[in-house]
Design an enzyme around this catalytic site. Structure first.
Site, PDB file in Angstrom:
ATOM      1  N   TYR A 234       2.862   9.057  -2.209  1.00 37.37           N
ATOM      2  CA  TYR A 234       3.497   8.841  -0.624  1.00 37.37           C
ATOM      3  C   TYR A 234       5.072   9.327  -0.825  1.00 37.37           C
ATOM      4  O   TYR A 234       5.876   9.647  -0.272  1.00 37.37           O
ATOM      5  CB  TYR A 234       3.164   7.253  -0.597  1.00 37.37           C
ATOM      6  CG  TYR A 234       2.403   6.695  -0.306  1.00 37.37           C
ATOM      7  CD1 TYR A 234       1.705   6.102   0.599  1.00 37.37           C
ATOM      8  CD2 TYR A 234       0.767   6.933  -1.625  1.00 37.37           C
ATOM      9  CE1 TYR A 234       1.150   5.956   1.664  1.00 37.37           C
ATOM     10  CE2 TYR A 234      -0.248   6.705  -0.595  1.00 37.37           C
ATOM     11  CZ  TYR A 234      -0.188   6.206   0.955  1.00 37.37           C
ATOM     12  OH  TYR A 234      -1.734   5.368   1.336  1.00 37.37           O
TER      13      TYR A 234
ATOM     14  N   HIS B 106       4.458   3.381  10.177  1.00 36.93           N
ATOM     15  CA  HIS B 106       3.531   3.880   8.753  1.00 36.93           C
ATOM     16  C   HIS B 106       2.220   4.970   9.556  1.00 36.93           C
ATOM     17  O   HIS B 106       2.099   5.809   9.611  1.00 36.93           O
ATOM     18  CB  HIS B 106       3.368   3.153   8.055  1.00 36.93           C
ATOM     19  CG  HIS B 106       2.557   4.208   6.162  1.00 36.93           C
ATOM     20  ND1 HIS B 106       2.810   5.056   5.945  1.00 36.93           N
ATOM     21  CD2 HIS B 106       1.448   4.395   6.498  1.00 36.93           C
ATOM     22  CE1 HIS B 106       2.424   5.999   4.653  1.00 36.93           C
ATOM     23  NE2 HIS B 106       1.258   5.506   4.804  1.00 36.93           N
ATOM     24  N   GLU B 107       1.350   3.263   9.717  1.00 37.90           N
ATOM     25  CA  GLU B 107       0.231   3.970  10.301  1.00 37.90           C
ATOM     26  C   GLU B 107       0.714   4.809  12.240  1.00 37.90           C
ATOM     27  O   GLU B 107      -0.144   5.359  12.169  1.00 37.90           O
ATOM     28  CB  GLU B 107      -0.436   2.840  10.800  1.00 37.90           C
ATOM     29  CG  GLU B 107      -0.608   1.337   9.521  1.00 37.90           C
ATOM     30  CD  GLU B 107      -1.061   2.230   8.710  1.00 37.90           C
ATOM     31  OE1 GLU B 107      -2.324   3.315   8.442  1.00 37.90           O
ATOM     32  OE2 GLU B 107      -0.713   2.074   7.317  1.00 37.90           O
TER      33      GLU B 107
HETATM   34  N1  BES Z   1      -4.188   5.724   5.217  1.00 35.78           N
HETATM   35  C1  BES Z   1      -3.520   5.237   4.096  1.00 35.78           C
HETATM   36  C2  BES Z   1      -4.868   4.283   3.281  1.00 35.78           C
HETATM   37  C3  BES Z   1      -5.655   5.289   2.423  1.00 35.78           C
HETATM   38  C4  BES Z   1      -5.480   5.905   1.816  1.00 35.78           C
HETATM   39  C5  BES Z   1      -7.070   4.615   2.218  1.00 35.78           C
HETATM   40  C6  BES Z   1      -6.533   6.663   0.663  1.00 35.78           C
HETATM   41  C7  BES Z   1      -7.557   4.717   1.350  1.00 35.78           C
HETATM   42  C8  BES Z   1      -7.217   5.768   0.829  1.00 35.78           C
HETATM   43  C9  BES Z   1      -2.875   4.093   5.143  1.00 35.78           C
HETATM   44  O1  BES Z   1      -2.086   5.411   6.082  1.00 35.78           O
HETATM   45  C10 BES Z   1      -1.514   3.874   3.860  1.00 35.78           C
HETATM   46  O2  BES Z   1      -0.952   4.578   3.341  1.00 35.78           O
HETATM   47  N2  BES Z   1      -1.859   2.335   3.611  1.00 35.78           N
HETATM   48  C11 BES Z   1      -0.799   1.704   3.179  1.00 35.78           C
HETATM   49  C12 BES Z   1       0.408   1.144   3.900  1.00 35.78           C
HETATM   50  C13 BES Z   1       1.554   1.714   3.506  1.00 35.78           C
HETATM   51  C14 BES Z   1       2.779   1.416   4.635  1.00 35.78           C
HETATM   52  C15 BES Z   1       2.874   2.759   3.240  1.00 35.78           C
HETATM   53  C16 BES Z   1      -1.321   0.380   2.856  1.00 35.78           C
HETATM   54  O3  BES Z   1      -1.933  -0.178   2.346  1.00 35.78           O
HETATM   55  O4  BES Z   1       0.350  -0.372   1.614  1.00 35.78           O
HETATM   56 ZN    ZN Z   2      -0.973   6.220   5.165  1.00 35.21          ZN
END
Ligand code: BES
Ligand code: ZN
Length: 628
Positions: free
Chosen positions: A411, A322-323
């Site tokens: 998402y 994902h990242e």
């Molecule tokens: N960019 C996001 C995290 C985020 C979004 C932080 C909005 C602050 C504001 C990151 O890519 C993300 O989506 N992380 C998810 C993981 C994922 C596998 C869905 C998480 O942290 O759970």
């Molecule tokens: Zn993300």
């Protein structure tokens, strides 16, 4: 190469497609008469900056990280460009103390406007048109929400303190004065001083070894928006996985992390095979202490990750996919404002599943898709009652914290919207389309309307936009009826076994469960009935050791039926988990389960002990949830 932002407002689709404007060769700081009349940058409701008047292009940042006083002392030297009529440049700041400001070497007047709890304040600096450089000498405040300062006891090594940042969505302004909207991109250099014995890392070209001086230099040559600014410092060491990938972590965590991420190079290759060359040179991951509030954060060149994905069996590495995928969706093509957040996250979930499918097969990625669909249906159902408008893909976050948009809608609804299109037009065409999309709009912003226009012009044929119900998906509430089917044979088998267990009390055969992975267990646990006998929970626990599981996803899933049915043997584990893990995605449902099953006092007493370990963004959410 010089990169240029997207034109605004709406321009014709053909212009959009082909104005791949990132190579304009002139570098004059003044714009032409015609450009002067059309604002280039959208109005971002979450930033005070006025980039159409004067905009940053490059940052030279010098900083001293003071662990004793828990503050950063910095000088931000910004190279800027101005419009012909510019009289000021506006930055976002949040709690920063500004000592002095220079414009082109001369002291300049500035004002800091009224403070807003979510947005902070505008820092407005007087300039003349054609001004080239603004230098801001400042220090961070107590409320620097991006920063988490960890005492040694909160680290794995227990001896050296640790600092990490989390800038997304609008917290970069709490540690750097910046034009803090996703539409403003700039390159940066930095020189950061940390205590001797520590390594410092940024979302940039990074050192791989500590040095004697504690002074580290960084360079980010591709333009990025401020929400991708990142810094981490502590007792950190590095190990390579391949030529261009590797892992940073505290010494006692590194080996486990390297093992967990051994497929990293393969992931990058799978991603490149799908949607084009990786644009950021190196791809490394840092595993942070457990208080990191997210699973992962796509800081360019250096993903920040929670240690809760170190399951010991590679079972939670889709988070890395994902990242990594954000290196295209988000970091190359960036949501215009946080209202278009689904363009970052929906595309990334789609891309993540494609990487996982490429590496581990369709039956694996269909399990991910099924978990995603279950989570989406569940959350959308509750959101429709409480915040129905937030179930639209296109959000309206004006006047709110952009964090409010952080739900499974951008998402997973975003994912299924794209998957629906893939299934309609066929994968081959869809892949060509996506690859061109990333190539055409790299280093630019995208908004929902322009994406839909691009989609209709370049992929869909007559009538398809209607038959796919594109506008319903994007602009209407809830989950459209034409959400794609997910077909997981592996989960179908789990369903059969679960039914057998619930009806007869017979546990599935060991030969069957021996083959189950984390995902099958998650499906099994998530599908236990809401009300279930304690004896059944105990029977499962005795057979599969869920309470003692070292897998964070399984623990968090298991907390739901057990807390809600007051299965006491799990309580000690719940407390331990909540005190040690700061990942908001796990905290929120666990505290909610406690509250909703009449254990608010227990929740509050655990929270009292746990709160000091949480990052500000997790704390803000839990404060709200747990207030009396
Ligand atoms: N960019 C996001 C995290 C985020 C979004 C932080 C909005 C602050 C504001 C990151 O890519 C993300 O989506 N992380 C998810 C993981 C994922 C596998 C869905 C998480 O942290 O759970
Ligand atoms: Zn993300």
């Amino acid at each position: 190469m010089k990169y240029k932002s997207i034109l605004f407002p709406a321009i014709t689709a053909s212009l959009l497609l082909f104005s791949c404007n990132n190579d304009s060769s002139t570098s004059t700081t003044e714009t032409t008469e015609k450009e002067e009349m059309t604002p280039k940058y959208v109005n971002d409701p979450h930033s005070y900056a006025e980039p159409n008047e004067a905009i940053v292009k490059h940052l030279n940042w010098t900083a001293m990280v003071d662990f004793e006083n828990k503050q950063i002392l910095g000088t931000a030297n910004w190279d800027i460009e101005t419009s012909k009529k510019a009289t000021k440049i506006v930055f976002d700041v949040y709690g920063l103390t500004v000592n002095s400001v220079n414009v082109d070497g001369k002291e300049a007047a500035f004002t800091i406007g009224e403070f807003d709890e979510e947005l902070g304040s505008p820092l407005s600096i007087t300039i003349e048109a054609g001004a080239k450089m603004v230098s801001i000498d400042y220090k961070t405040g107590d409320q620097a929400k991006a920063l988490q300062w960890l005492d040694p006891s909160q680290t794995a090594g227990k001896e050296i303190p640790f600092l990490f940042t989390q800038s997304q969505a609008i917290l970069a302004r709490t540690w750097i004065p910046c034009q803090d909207g996703p539409g403003v991109r700039y390159t940066y250099n930095a020189e950061v001083t940390v205590p001797k014995g520590m390594l410092a890392l940024m979302s940039a070209d990074n050192p791989q070894k500590k040095n004697e001086t504690g002074v580290y230099s960084f360079k980010m040559e591709q333009p990025i928006p401020s929400y991708l600014m990142a810094l981490s410092a502590g007792d950190i060491i590095f190990k390579a996985i391949s030529e261009r990938t590797g892992v940073y972590a505290e010494p006692s965590v590194l080996a486990k992390a390297v093992y967990e991420f051994e497929d990293l190079e393969n992931m990058v290759q799978a991603a490149e095979g799908l949607y084009g060359k990786y644009a950021w040179d190196r791809y490394d991951i840092i595993v942070l202490p457990p208080s990191f509030p997210f699973g992962g954060m796509e800081n360019p060149r250096l993903t920040f990750a929670t240690p809760t994905i170190l399951a010991g069996d590679h079972s939670l590495v889709s988070l890395v996919a994902h990242e990594l995928a954000h290196s295209w969706s988000g970091n190359l093509v960036t949501n215009s404002t946080w209202d278009d957040f689904w363009l970052n996250e929906g595309f990334t979930v789609y891309f993540e599943h494609r990487i996982m499918e490429a590496l581990y097969g369709r039956d694996y990625s269909e399990m991910l898709a099924s978990l995603s669909k279950d989570g989406l249906m569940h959350e959308a159902h509750s959101m429709l009652q409480h915040v129905p408008n937030d179930t639209k893909l296109k959000l309206d976050l004006t006047g709110r914290n952009p964090d409010d948009g952080l739900t499974s809608i951008p998402y997973d609804k975003g994912y299924f919207f794209l998957r629906n299109i893939e299934e309609e037009v066929g994968r081959e065409k869809f892949d060509v389309f996506l690859k061109n999309y990333f190539e055409n709009f790299k280093f630019q912003v995208m908004d929902t309307e322009r994406f839909l226009e691009y989609l209709k012009t370049n992929l869909l044929v007559d009538g398809q936009a209607d038959s796919l119900k594109i506008d319903t998906w994007v602009y209407e509430k809830g989950i459209p009826a034409n959400i794609p089917e997910v077909k997981s044979d592996r989960f179908a088998l789990v369903d059969t076994e679960l039914e057998g267990f619930l009806n007869s009390g017979d546990l599935p055969a060991t030969e069957t469960t021996d083959k189950w992975t984390t995902h099958e267990w998650l499906h099994f646990i998530n599908h236990l009935p809401e009300a279930i006998d304690l004896s059944k929970l105990a029977q499962l626990d005795a057979a599969y050791g869920f309470t003692a599981s070292g897998n964070s996803e399984i623990s968090a899933a298991w907390f739901q039926p057990t807390i809600r049915n007051s299965y006491e043997p799990v309580y000690a584990k719940v407390e331990d988990f909540l005190i040690n893990v700061g990942r908001r995605k796990f905290l929120t449902p666990t505290y909610k389960a406690l509250i909703e099953s009449g254990k608010k006092e227990m929740a509050q007493s655990i929270y009292e002990k746990a709160r000091p370990n949480y990052h500000a963004v997790a704390r803000d959410t839990m404060d709200e949830l747990l207030k009396s």
